[in-house]
Design an enzyme around this catalytic site. Structure first.
Site, PDB file in Angstrom:
ATOM      1  N   ASP A 101      -5.090  -6.135  -1.348  1.00 59.19           N
ATOM      2  CA  ASP A 101      -3.878  -5.910  -0.571  1.00 59.19           C
ATOM      3  C   ASP A 101      -3.270  -4.603  -1.093  1.00 59.19           C
ATOM      4  O   ASP A 101      -3.509  -4.224  -2.236  1.00 59.19           O
ATOM      5  CB  ASP A 101      -2.916  -7.082  -0.785  1.00 59.19           C
ATOM      6  CG  ASP A 101      -1.531  -6.786  -0.265  1.00 59.19           C
ATOM      7  OD1 ASP A 101      -1.414  -6.426   0.916  1.00 59.19           O
ATOM      8  OD2 ASP A 101      -0.566  -6.905  -1.043  1.00 59.19           O
ATOM      9  N   ASP A 103      -0.772 -10.418  -3.741  1.00 53.34           N
ATOM     10  CA  ASP A 103       0.399 -10.921  -4.451  1.00 53.34           C
ATOM     11  C   ASP A 103       1.417 -11.610  -3.558  1.00 53.34           C
ATOM     12  O   ASP A 103       2.313 -12.280  -4.051  1.00 53.34           O
ATOM     13  CB  ASP A 103       1.104  -9.762  -5.181  1.00 53.34           C
ATOM     14  CG  ASP A 103       1.842  -8.851  -4.211  1.00 53.34           C
ATOM     15  OD1 ASP A 103       1.265  -8.523  -3.153  1.00 53.34           O
ATOM     16  OD2 ASP A 103       2.982  -8.472  -4.508  1.00 53.34           O
ATOM     17  N   ASP A 106      -0.623 -12.852   1.848  1.00 50.86           N
ATOM     18  CA  ASP A 106      -1.998 -12.738   1.329  1.00 50.86           C
ATOM     19  C   ASP A 106      -2.644 -14.108   1.104  1.00 50.86           C
ATOM     20  O   ASP A 106      -3.864 -14.180   0.909  1.00 50.86           O
ATOM     21  CB  ASP A 106      -2.011 -11.977  -0.001  1.00 50.86           C
ATOM     22  CG  ASP A 106      -1.514 -10.553   0.149  1.00 50.86           C
ATOM     23  OD1 ASP A 106      -1.874  -9.921   1.156  1.00 50.86           O
ATOM     24  OD2 ASP A 106      -0.770 -10.080  -0.721  1.00 50.86           O
TER      25      ASP A 106
END
Length: 655
Positions: free
Chosen positions: A348, A552, A556
């Site tokens: 990410d 995080d 996600d």
């Protein structure tokens, strides 16, 4: 929050030093820990009794046999109990029963010393394996010994010692020098260094000041800290780690499951073959019963899969233990196993490859406006908002030591920005699409300048906001999330291992392209919703094989669950990401991912070495027994010695 509302006590007597809690022992190999293991004590006791019994054989056969019986009992009791429990509960045979049967068989034909030697070495190898498991659990869950039980709460200037369960959000706590921090929170007042090694793996204490986050289970340094509680006891980072530890202890890698199934089948085959060796040769080959039974006992010893069974878990647990010391928590050996086969790592962007905290990169004031004056107006207006971009603008003004002003009639403009009155003037800050409307005032060439500047800043991957006084453009602000200092090195190390690196982000393509150039990732996917991230992870699994996803945020979590291995960020990661993740980086250091994959691959190599070695030794010993005949002591040493060697080979990973 006003300082007076907390009624902070001022007495110096509050700040007496307490005995500093002991952090986990990090020695490579603790001889005392090995010797204090009950199985190791039983094994050594068995070996000593065996030697005494052997020496006693010269003057009293009865005393010698009695000592051998005690040696058998001391060394074999634990394993015999485990074997019987498996037989009764699971109606299955395991290695423990095979070894005890072989030792008793040897004793029944007068080979007391050989049987005792078998029991001793078998108990010794079992003790080493137990030590490995205990060492791993201590390294993974060592912070559980640091679990705080009580806290000192400040109420109306008075201090009360309460249990952790009684804490509520917003409580103000006093943590004296050297004490454990009892809850997750923010420093309200005070300065100190905090030892976070038990949670993040950081070797150097971290300085903490007002506004800094602190975590339960960490150790305060030399200064007193006042802490405001921000998480309930069950939602602390500490509590989440304990839950992960419990999951790790229950999770068994696929290779170990296969070995356990094989052990059950193999044990039955060994028992059946042993019985055939006892009964058939006297009839078919005219062997005498003593020779036949002796060869059958040698076969029972050398054919047992002790070394094969011990090939996997000591190595796996050692690797998990080593990772835990570096602040990387695995929720089970199966994830370490999967990580060794990683083909691609998907990151990410926000909060993972980047810091997740935007910073003002450009502040441009219109020709008739003073730059500092305009920044004061912007920061004063944005100080009413908790949006990350607004907080970045306020930080910019604070960094330049500018004094903010009072704002009247502030109003959030959903989907656009914020507006308010300052000194009788109407100000707005928000998206630059206002430049494309007909209501904006100003000469055409000035408006064209602002549009060109907007395009230039957006091409650089920055988020751009416009400052309006009434209907007139007063200035422009550009903000950008900063790349983590270790991001480029983390990507480069993964690529050096032959692993592709992808970036998945919900941000605009232009912004994603800038971050991609700075970090060097191979593949970029931008403008993604959470479901799009899942779709791309599935596509990567089909194209490349094993996929590791690192993230995080809450958005996600679906992608972390879809990947072969999901890695969550422990320090700033959301609760959902930590719940779903298979591996957690407690110190958020993404540079450790490449080292962890290397460790996983090394673990798999050691497991393969162990299995090949174990099978080779068993095969050689079985063939030697049938083709040439080997003495039982050599069979015991060869077989059990190979078991100890594969365990020690796995323990190398603790270094």
């Amino acid at each position: 929050m006003q300082a007076t509302s907390k009624h902070l006590p001022q007495s110096k007597t509050l700040f007496r030093s307490s005995k500093r809690p002991q952090l986990p022992n990090r020695r490579k190999f603790d001889v005392r820990a090995v010797m204090s293991n009950s199985e190791m004590q039983a094994a050594i006791g068995s070996g000593i009794l065996m030697l005494i019994a052997w020496a006693a054989g010269g003057w009293s056969e009865i005393a010698s046999v009695l000592l051998y019986v005690i040696s058998y009992t001391v060394g074999g009791w634990i394993k015999a109990k485990e074997g019987v429990e498996t037989l009764i509960k699971d109606r299955d045979l395991d290695v423990n029963l095979l070894m005890i049967a072989a030792a008793l068989g040897a004793a029944s034909i007068g080979y007391w010393n050989e049987g005792a030697m078998l029991i001793f070495i078998f108990a010794l190898s079992g003790a080493l394996e137990s030590y490995t498991m205990e060492r791993s659990k201590k390294d993974i869950s060592s912070l559980m010994a640091l679990k705080p039980a009580t806290a000192v709460r400040i109420e109306n200037g008075a201090m009360n010692e309460i249990t952790i369960d009684q804490l509520i959000l917003g409580d103000l706590l006093l943590v004296r020098p050297g004490e454990l921090i009892p809850a997750d929170g923010k420093v309200y007042r005070g300065e100190s260094s905090v030892d976070q090694a038990s949670i993040t793996g950081e070797s150097v204490p971290v300085d903490k000041f007002a506004g800094h986050e602190v975590f339960a289970g960490t150790v305060n340094g030399e200064g007193p800290l006042y802490i405001e509680v921000t998480q309930s006891a069950e939602n602390t980072l500490f509590a989440k780690i304990i839950k992960m530890v419990e999951e790790a202890e229950l999770e068994v890698p696929n290779s170990q499951r296969f070995i356990k199934r094989l052990e059950s089948i193999y044990a039955r085959v060994v028992v059946a073959t042993t019985l055939a060796l006892v009964l058939l040769p006297p009839v078919l080959l005219d062997w005498n019963w003593g020779t036949t039974f002796y060869k059958a006992m040698v076969f029972l010893v050398v054919a047992s899969p002790c070394a094969l069974v011990s090939s996997i878990m000591p190595a796996m647990l050692s690797a998990i233990s080593k990772s835990a010391r570096r602040g990387i928590l695995f929720k089970g050996g199966v994830h370490l196993e999967n990580m060794a086969r990683t083909s691609i790592v998907a990151f990410d962007k926000t909060g993972t490859l980047t810091e997740g905290a935007p910073q003002v990169t450009d502040f441009i004031a219109g020709g008739e406006y003073d730059r500092d004056e305009l920044l004061i107006i912007c920061a004063s207006l944005e100080n009413m908002s908790r949006h990350p971009l607004a907080e970045a603008i306020v930080r910019k003004a604070e960094d330049e030591c500018l004094v903010l002003r009072g704002v009247q009639e502030t109003k959030s403009l959903t989907g656009w920005g914020i507006e308010g009155q300052i000194d009788g003037q109407h100000w707005r800050i928000g998206k630059t699409n206002f430049l494309d409307t007909e209501t904006v005032e100003g000469p055409a060439h000035i408006l064209e300048y602002w549009r060109a500047l907007r395009q230039q800043l957006e091409d650089e991957g920055k988020t751009v906001s416009i400052i309006m006084e009434g209907e007139k453009v007063a200035g422009m602000i550009a903000l950008q999330d900063t790349v983590r200092p270790q991001a480029e090195a983390a990507v480069r190390k993964l690529q050096a291992l032959g692993i592709k690196v992808a970036m998945l982000t919900g941000d605009r393509a232009a912004t994603a392209a800038v971050i991609a150039r700075k970090t060097g990732v191979d593949l970029v996917y931008a403008d993604l919703l959470p479901e799009d991230k899942v779709r791309y992870i599935k596509a990567m699994r089909e194209t490349y094989g094993n996929v590791v996803m690192v993230g995080d945020g809450v958005n996600d979590a679906p992608a972390l669950a879809t990947a072969t291995v999901g890695i969550g960020m422990g320090m700033k990661g959301s609760g959902a990401a930590l719940e779903i993740a298979d591996v957690v980086l407690m110190n958020d250091n993404i540079e450790e991912i490449a080292a962890t994959i290397s460790l996983a691959r090394r673990t798999q190599r050691i497991v393969k070495q162990n299995m090949i070695f174990a099978v080779s030794v068993i095969s050689v010993l079985i063939l030697s027994n049938f083709l040439q005949g080997i003495a039982l002591p050599f069979g015991v040493i060869g077989h059990e010695g190979s078991t100890i060697l594969v365990i020690l080979n796995g323990l190398r990973l603790l270094r």
